[in-house]
Motif scaffolding. Structure first.
Motif, mmCIF file in Angstrom:
data_model
loop_
_atom_site.group_PDB
_atom_site.id
_atom_site.type_symbol
_atom_site.label_atom_id
_atom_site.label_comp_id
_atom_site.label_asym_id
_atom_site.label_seq_id
_atom_site.Cartn_x
_atom_site.Cartn_y
_atom_site.Cartn_z
ATOM 1 N N CYS A 106 1.411 -2.166 5.091
ATOM 2 C CA CYS A 106 0.270 -1.371 5.392
ATOM 3 C C CYS A 106 1.038 0.004 5.871
ATOM 4 O O CYS A 106 1.334 0.521 6.924
ATOM 5 C CB CYS A 106 -0.527 -1.780 6.567
ATOM 6 S SG CYS A 106 -1.592 -3.091 6.225
ATOM 7 N N GLU A 107 1.506 1.004 4.768
ATOM 8 C CA GLU A 107 1.866 2.208 4.907
ATOM 9 C C GLU A 107 1.000 2.899 3.727
ATOM 10 O O GLU A 107 1.215 2.703 2.836
ATOM 11 C CB GLU A 107 3.194 2.608 4.956
ATOM 12 C CG GLU A 107 3.953 1.948 6.371
ATOM 13 C CD GLU A 107 5.460 2.257 6.119
ATOM 14 O OE1 GLU A 107 6.050 3.220 6.948
ATOM 15 O OE2 GLU A 107 6.298 1.724 5.451
ATOM 16 N N ASP A 108 0.376 4.232 4.116
ATOM 17 C CA ASP A 108 -0.312 4.694 3.002
ATOM 18 C C ASP A 108 0.720 5.739 2.378
ATOM 19 O O ASP A 108 1.574 6.598 2.758
ATOM 20 C CB ASP A 108 -1.419 5.852 3.652
ATOM 21 C CG ASP A 108 -2.061 6.491 2.663
ATOM 22 O OD1 ASP A 108 -2.887 5.838 2.023
ATOM 23 O OD2 ASP A 108 -2.047 7.634 2.742
ATOM 24 N N ASP A 129 -3.096 2.993 -4.986
ATOM 25 C CA ASP A 129 -4.160 3.698 -5.002
ATOM 26 C C ASP A 129 -4.712 3.882 -6.519
ATOM 27 O O ASP A 129 -5.824 3.968 -6.972
ATOM 28 C CB ASP A 129 -4.244 5.266 -4.581
ATOM 29 C CG ASP A 129 -4.295 5.138 -2.752
ATOM 30 O OD1 ASP A 129 -5.220 4.640 -2.388
ATOM 31 O OD2 ASP A 129 -3.656 5.718 -2.086
ATOM 32 N N GLU A 154 0.582 4.053 8.874
ATOM 33 C CA GLU A 154 0.539 2.678 9.114
ATOM 34 C C GLU A 154 -1.119 2.405 9.653
ATOM 35 O O GLU A 154 -1.434 1.549 9.016
ATOM 36 C CB GLU A 154 1.366 2.155 10.214
ATOM 37 C CG GLU A 154 1.574 0.924 10.352
ATOM 38 C CD GLU A 154 2.379 0.333 11.384
ATOM 39 O OE1 GLU A 154 2.939 -1.045 11.480
ATOM 40 O OE2 GLU A 154 2.621 1.308 12.198
ATOM 41 N N ARG A 190 -7.418 -0.036 6.317
ATOM 42 C CA ARG A 190 -8.009 -0.373 4.936
ATOM 43 C C ARG A 190 -8.013 -1.724 4.701
ATOM 44 O O ARG A 190 -8.671 -2.494 3.854
ATOM 45 C CB ARG A 190 -7.252 0.861 3.583
ATOM 46 C CG ARG A 190 -7.569 1.985 3.734
ATOM 47 C CD ARG A 190 -6.705 2.763 2.537
ATOM 48 N NE ARG A 190 -7.475 2.404 1.348
ATOM 49 C CZ ARG A 190 -6.667 3.167 0.350
ATOM 50 N NH1 ARG A 190 -5.664 3.681 0.347
ATOM 51 N NH2 ARG A 190 -7.569 2.866 -0.943
ATOM 52 N N MET A 236 0.848 -1.109 0.154
ATOM 53 C CA MET A 236 -0.072 -0.005 -0.168
ATOM 54 C C MET A 236 0.888 1.243 0.177
ATOM 55 O O MET A 236 0.288 2.459 0.000
ATOM 56 C CB MET A 236 -1.066 0.002 1.449
ATOM 57 C CG MET A 236 -2.059 -0.981 1.122
ATOM 58 S SD MET A 236 -3.265 -0.679 2.528
ATOM 59 C CE MET A 236 -4.596 -1.940 2.257
ATOM 60 N N SER A 237 2.267 1.124 0.028
ATOM 61 C CA SER A 237 3.110 2.456 0.209
ATOM 62 C C SER A 237 3.669 2.695 -1.107
ATOM 63 O O SER A 237 4.676 3.544 -1.128
ATOM 64 C CB SER A 237 4.292 1.738 1.022
ATOM 65 O OG SER A 237 4.867 0.807 0.609
ATOM 66 N N ALA A 241 -3.493 2.895 6.615
ATOM 67 C CA ALA A 241 -3.307 1.672 5.732
ATOM 68 C C ALA A 241 -3.731 0.189 6.335
ATOM 69 O O ALA A 241 -4.506 -0.788 5.862
ATOM 70 C CB ALA A 241 -1.861 1.517 5.171
#
Length: 461
Positions: free
Chosen positions: A187-189, A163, A220, A226, A157-158, A223
Motif C-alpha cells: 500500500c503506497e500510491d 491504476d 501509504e 483504497r 499499488m506502488s 493506498a
C-alpha cells in the motif's frame, strides 16, 4: 509406557492462549504428547527455557524475478542461505514472494518456484504469486489456486500498472475472496510517490536524508484506504503488508471496528528504527519501502500489536550486500530497498517487546506464529504447540544476551542494520517437523528437506 523419538523436558511451553511447564514428546515429526510419563530415545533439558512454536515469516524475498539473475548487484539470499538465516532465528516456515515472468500465468510460476524450493530449502515454504498484468487468463486461474495448495495472491499499488488496471485488480481481489484466498497488498500510491520523488530530486537531493519526503506518509494512507475499500466492496480479506505509519494503521483499525476482513502486517524496521537513521553517513543501508517513520509511528505500531489490531510481524527479508547498498548508483531514483532481518526478528521482538514491557509473551507468539498460520491456511499443523501439530519448535533462552554483528549472520548479507545492538533472549534450538535445524550457534539443516506446504482456505482471526 510410550517410547518416543525425542523428549524436551521441563521447559515452559508458550502458545497464544496459555503457558505451561511440562515435558513434550515428539515422534514422526509431530508433537504426540504434552505432559504425563513417557520415555524417549533422545532427551533435551529445557529447564529455565521457553518452548515456542516455530516462527512463520510469511513475507520474504529469497528468489529473483525471472531474468534478474544476471543483473548485478541483486539480493544475496536464495532458499538455502535464507533457510540458514531462518533456522538460526527460530523461523521454521517462510512465505516467499513469487514474481512471474512476462506472460507467465500464476500456476506456471508457482510450479517453477515450488520445484526450486523443494530442491534447495530446508525450512518449510509457502508461496505467494505476485500479480502483474491482469489478463482474463490470470483471472481464470485465481479460483484454481486453492486446489493446488495456495491460498494467497499479492499485488502492488506502488507501480503505474495498478491504476492502469485497477478494475482487474479489484476483480482479482473479488475472485480471491470468493475462493478462500487472501490478497496481500503493498500500500503506497504510485502517483504520489512519483510526484514526491521528482520534486525531491529536482530540489537537489543527492543522498538519502530526504528519502522519507520522497515516499510520504500520505502515499501509504491513500493506498491503505483504497485497500480497505476493496475489502468493503468485495467482502474479500485483504492483508496490508509492512504497514509503517500511525495514520495508515488508523484506517485499518476503523475498518476492523466495522467488521471488515482487514489484516495488518508490520516488520522489524518499523518497531526498532526511526527516520533519524537517514541523517547518518551510511543512510542508504536503511532504505526500505515504505521508509522509516517518526517515533510516534513506532509507538503506535507497538500499541497496535499489544491491542491485537496489528496481526503479524514479518521481515520482508530482501538483503543486499553493504557495498551494493552504499554504492553511488543507489539513489532516490534508483532504489535498492530491503535488508536482512530473518535471523534477528524473534530475539529483537522478545528483547524490545516482551522484556521491554510493550507486549505480552502470548501476543508475541500470536504475531510471529499463530495468526500467520491461520491466515495462510496451515493451522493447526503450524503456529501452535499441541498434540498432532508439526514439531516446529524453538527452545529459547530468555536470559541469554548477545550483541548483533554481521559476522554472526547466516544470511549472505554481510551487515546488519542492528549492528552493535545488545539483545537479551536468543534461540538455542530450532526443530522443523522434529528435525534439528539449528543448535547452539550451528546450522544443521539439509537443503531440500523443506516442504512446500499445501494450504487450506484462509481462516478469520
Amino acid at each position: 509406557m510410550a517410547r518416543l523419538q525425542l523428549a524436551i523436558r521441563r521447559g515452559e511451553i508458550v502458545t497464544g492462549s496459555q503457558t505451561v511447564t511440562a515435558d513434550l514428546g515428539i515422534s514422526g515429526g509431530k508433537i504426540v504428547q504434552i505432559g504425563g510419563d513417557f520415555e524417549a530415545e533422545r532427551e533435551y533439558d529445557a529447564l529455565g527455557k521457553l518452548i515456542l512454536p516455530g516462527v512463520i515469516d510469511a513475507h520474504v524475498h529469497l528468489t529473483l524475478a525471472p531474468g534478474r539473475e544476471q543483473v548485478e548487484p541483486h539480493w544475496v539470499d536464495d532458499f538455502t542461505s535464507g533457510s540458514a538465516a531462518a533456522a538460526a532465528g527460530g523461523v521454521t516456515t517462510v512465505g516467499n514472494m513469487c514474481a512471474l515472468a512476462p506472460g507467465e500465468l500464476p500456476l506456471e510460476g508457482l510450479a517453477r518456484y515450488a520445484e526450486l524450493a523443494a530442491r534447495t530449502a530446508f525450512v518449510d515454504v509457502i508461496l505467494h504469486p505476485i500479480l502483474g498484468e491482469i489478463t482474463p487468463q490470470v483471472l481464470e486461474q485465481i479460483p484454481l489456486l486453492l486446489d493446488h495448495g495456495h491460498n494467497s495472491i499479492k499485488y502492488f499499488m506502488s507501480t503505474p500498472r495498478f491504476d492502469a488496471q485497477v478494475l482487474g485488480y479489484l476483480e482479482a481481489t473479488q475472485r480471491a475472496g470468493d475462493s478462500g484466498l487472501i490478497s496481500l497488498i503493498h500500500c503506497e500510491d504510485y502517483a504520489i510517490l512519483e510526484s514526491a520523488t521528482q520534486r525531491v530530486v529536482a530540489g537537489g537531493a543527492t543522498g538519502f536524508a530526504q528519502y522519507p519526503e520522497s515516499r510520504p506518509v500520505i502515499a501509504e494512507v491513500l493506498a491503505t484506504e483504497r485497500a480497505v475499500a476493496f475489502a468493503e466492496a468485495t467482502g474479500a480479506p485483504v492483508y496490508i503488508v509492512h504497514l509503517s505509519s500511525e495514520r495508515a494503521l488508523a484506517a485499518c483499525v476503523a475498518a476492523q471496528a466495522r467488521g471488515l476482513p482487514v489484516y495488518v502486517e508490520t516488520r522489524p524496521f518499523y518497531l526498532h528504527l526511526t527516520r533519524e537513521r537517514f541523517e547518518e553517513p551510511d543512510a542508504a543501508k536503511y532504505v526500505g519501502q515504505p521508509p522509516l517513520r517518526e517515533s510516534r509511528d513506532l509507538d503506535a505500531i507497538w500499541a497496535g500489536i499489544q491491542q491485537g489490531v496489528v496481526n503479524t510481524v514479518c521481515t520482508d527479508h530482501a538483503p543486499w550486500s553493504l557495498a551494493a547498498k552504499l554504492a553511488p548508483e543507489h539513489t532516490l531514483a534508483r532504489l535498492r530497498p530491503g535488508a536482512e532481518n530473518l535471523q534477528v526478528m524473534l530475539p529483537l521482538l522478545y528483547s524490545e517487546g516482551v522484556r521491554g514491557g510493550r507486549i505480552s509473551l502470548a501476543r508475541m507468539v500470536e504475531v510471529l506464529s499463530t495468526n500467520a498460520a491461520k491466515l495462510f491456511g496451515i493451522y493447526p499443523s503450524k503456529g501452535t504447540i499441541a498434540p498432532g501439530s508439526d514439531a516446529d519448535l524453538v527452545v529459547f533462552d530468555p536470559h541469554l544476551t548477545r550483541t548483533i554483528d554481521g559476522v554472526m549472520l547466516r544470511s549472505n548479507a554481510d551487515y546488519s542494520v542492528y549492528e552493535g545492538w545488545e539483545v537479551t533472549g536468543w534461540p538455542l534450538l530450532t526443530l522443523r517437523r522434529g528435525e534439528m535445524l539449528y543448535q547452539d550457534g550451528e546450522v544443521h539443516g539439509r537443503p531440500g528437506s523443506g516442504e512446500v506446504l499445501r494450504r487450506v482456505a484462509t481462516m478469520p482471526l
